[in-house]
Write a protein that holds these residues in place. Structure first.
Motif, mmCIF file in Angstrom:
data_model
loop_
_atom_site.group_PDB
_atom_site.id
_atom_site.type_symbol
_atom_site.label_atom_id
_atom_site.label_comp_id
_atom_site.label_asym_id
_atom_site.label_seq_id
_atom_site.Cartn_x
_atom_site.Cartn_y
_atom_site.Cartn_z
ATOM 1 N N ALA A 40 0.827 -1.207 0.000
ATOM 2 C CA ALA A 40 0.000 0.000 0.000
ATOM 3 C C ALA A 40 0.861 1.256 0.000
ATOM 4 O O ALA A 40 0.626 2.189 -0.785
ATOM 5 N N GLY A 41 1.864 1.289 0.875
ATOM 6 C CA GLY A 41 2.711 2.472 0.976
ATOM 7 C C GLY A 41 3.449 2.773 -0.310
ATOM 8 O O GLY A 41 3.459 3.916 -0.787
ATOM 9 N N ASN A 42 4.051 1.754 -0.897
ATOM 10 C CA ASN A 42 4.853 1.976 -2.109
ATOM 11 C C ASN A 42 3.988 2.237 -3.336
ATOM 12 O O ASN A 42 4.362 3.047 -4.197
ATOM 13 N N LEU A 69 11.209 -1.065 -6.617
ATOM 14 C CA LEU A 69 12.109 -2.113 -6.138
ATOM 15 C C LEU A 69 11.551 -2.791 -4.892
ATOM 16 O O LEU A 69 11.603 -4.022 -4.752
ATOM 17 N N ASP A 70 11.013 -1.997 -3.979
ATOM 18 C CA ASP A 70 10.465 -2.560 -2.746
ATOM 19 C C ASP A 70 9.245 -3.431 -3.018
ATOM 20 O O ASP A 70 9.040 -4.454 -2.362
ATOM 21 N N LEU A 246 19.767 6.331 8.662
ATOM 22 C CA LEU A 246 19.305 5.144 9.378
ATOM 23 C C LEU A 246 18.912 4.046 8.405
ATOM 24 O O LEU A 246 19.278 2.876 8.583
ATOM 25 N N VAL A 247 18.184 4.415 7.352
ATOM 26 C CA VAL A 247 17.790 3.445 6.331
ATOM 27 C C VAL A 247 19.021 2.856 5.647
ATOM 28 O O VAL A 247 19.141 1.642 5.470
ATOM 29 N N ILE A 281 10.853 -5.404 6.524
ATOM 30 C CA ILE A 281 10.846 -4.194 7.344
ATOM 31 C C ILE A 281 11.255 -2.962 6.541
ATOM 32 O O ILE A 281 10.578 -1.924 6.558
ATOM 33 N N SER A 282 12.381 -3.064 5.829
ATOM 34 C CA SER A 282 12.871 -1.923 5.057
ATOM 35 C C SER A 282 11.883 -1.465 3.982
ATOM 36 O O SER A 282 11.609 -0.257 3.882
ATOM 37 N N PRO A 283 11.291 -2.373 3.169
ATOM 38 C CA PRO A 283 10.299 -1.921 2.187
ATOM 39 C C PRO A 283 9.067 -1.283 2.820
ATOM 40 O O PRO A 283 8.405 -0.465 2.190
ATOM 41 N N THR A 284 8.761 -1.677 4.058
ATOM 42 C CA THR A 284 7.620 -1.077 4.750
ATOM 43 C C THR A 284 7.948 0.311 5.280
ATOM 44 O O THR A 284 7.110 1.231 5.237
ATOM 45 N N LEU A 285 9.176 0.483 5.781
ATOM 46 C CA LEU A 285 9.571 1.764 6.376
ATOM 47 C C LEU A 285 9.973 2.811 5.337
ATOM 48 O O LEU A 285 9.837 4.013 5.591
ATOM 49 N N ASN A 286 10.497 2.376 4.196
ATOM 50 C CA ASN A 286 10.990 3.333 3.200
ATOM 51 C C ASN A 286 9.957 4.383 2.795
ATOM 52 O O ASN A 286 10.286 5.581 2.713
#
Length: 309
Positions: A40-42, A69-70, A246-247, A281-286
């Motif tokens: 959803a985010g991306n 990419l994510d 951080l990312v 986690i990273s694809p969700t936070l990006n």
């Protein structure tokens, strides 16, 4: 594929994330929620940037590539992980395993390169603002983004091609929830010297060289921020820069941990948790760190929602 009268492996058994029946339902719900949030985010980021001409700038162009990419990365890994948590004794065919390995390695390499490009874009914007429109012209941005995808595709084609040349004659139990180069090499009954050499070369280029370039860009950015006289300006700039750093640090540390330390005891024990960081986690936070905290993106998203409703 068979060697020395051994029977070739046609499918692998994935261990899954957890073998505890009491925790599988929790983990299934957790990863399903992460997958939905990442998608959803991306997708929202890609949609908002694509439909808003005001966001057609180099920074948002690279953010669109990061979001794509994510999406590919999470869709390569998480559906199979969810299946493994729902069905006991999850298996994956040899062809499916090679396909997952190809797309996962492609996404990981491309994201490392893209983070370097994005750091350079921010360096030019902050440290060389008068030259930004010239140095980050549209043709150059397209060239840089295209190079990210192509260079990573060539690299993963080499790794996957070398992996396809190996013989797998048992055991076929993968001590992971995904097909990854280090874990598959442990199952091969063929010499893996060439594979290991190519991994070292890829580690040096994707991991070390790009990390140093990224850190050099952020080093210059921080130096430039320190020259800002306004305390509020410094605070806002450091807030954005620190979240981006951080990312970068989390992504590089997890990928390097997996690919530079394959086969070590600690890597085998913690590999699943580390893999979750860069595949879920990273694809969700990006989207949250790079885009959804941005005022311009919020305005664009509101326009998208207004058009939908």
């Amino acid at each position: 594929m068979a060697a020395n009268n051994h029977t070739a492996v046609t499918e692998f058994i994935l261990q899954g994330f957890s073998e505890d029946p009491q925790l599988q339902a929790f983990f299934w719900a957790f990863f399903f929620l992460l997958y939905l949030m990442a998608l959803a985010g991306n997708i929202l980021i890609v949609t908002a940037i694509s439909l808003n001409p005001g966001l057609h700038t180099p920074m948002y162009f690279f953010l669109t590539n990061l979001a794509l990419l994510d999406i590919v990365c999470t869709s390569t890994v998480l559906p199979k992980l969810l299946e493994g948590l729902a069905v006991k004794g999850s298996t994956i065919s040899y062809q499916g395993c090679m396909t997952q390995l190809f797309f996962l390695t492609w996404c990981l390499g491309a994201e490392l390169l893209l983070l370097t490009v994005m750091a350079y874009d921010r360096y030019v914007a902050i440290c060389r603002p008068l030259h930004y429109s010239t140095w980050m012209s549209r043709p150059l941005c397209i060239l840089l983004a295209g190079s990210v995808w192509v260079v990573s595709a060539v690299s993963t084609s080499v790794h996957t091609g070398l992996m396809a040349q190996l013989s797998f004659c048992g055991p076929r139990h993968v001590s992971h929830f995904l097909c990854e180069v280090p874990t598959l090499l442990l199952l091969s009954c063929s010499p893996t010297t060439l594979n290991n050499i190519m991994i070292v070369i890829a580690d040096i280029y994707f991991g070390v060289v790009n990390f140093l370039l990224t850190m050099a860009s952020y080093g210059c950015i921080i130096t430039s921020i320190l020259r800002i006289r306004s305390a509020e300006g410094k605070r806002r700039a450091f807030s954005t820069c620190s979240s981006h750093l951080l990312v970068v640090c989390m992504y590089y540390s997890t990928v390097i941990y997996t690919y530079i330390l394959p086969g070590s005891g600690s890597s085998l024990e913690n590999g699943k948790v580390v893999a979750v960081l860069y595949t879920a986690i990273s694809p969700t936070l990006n989207p949250l760190i790079y885009s959804l905290r941005n005022k311009d993106v919020k305005v664009a998203l509101r326009k998208v929602f207004l058009c939908v409703w």
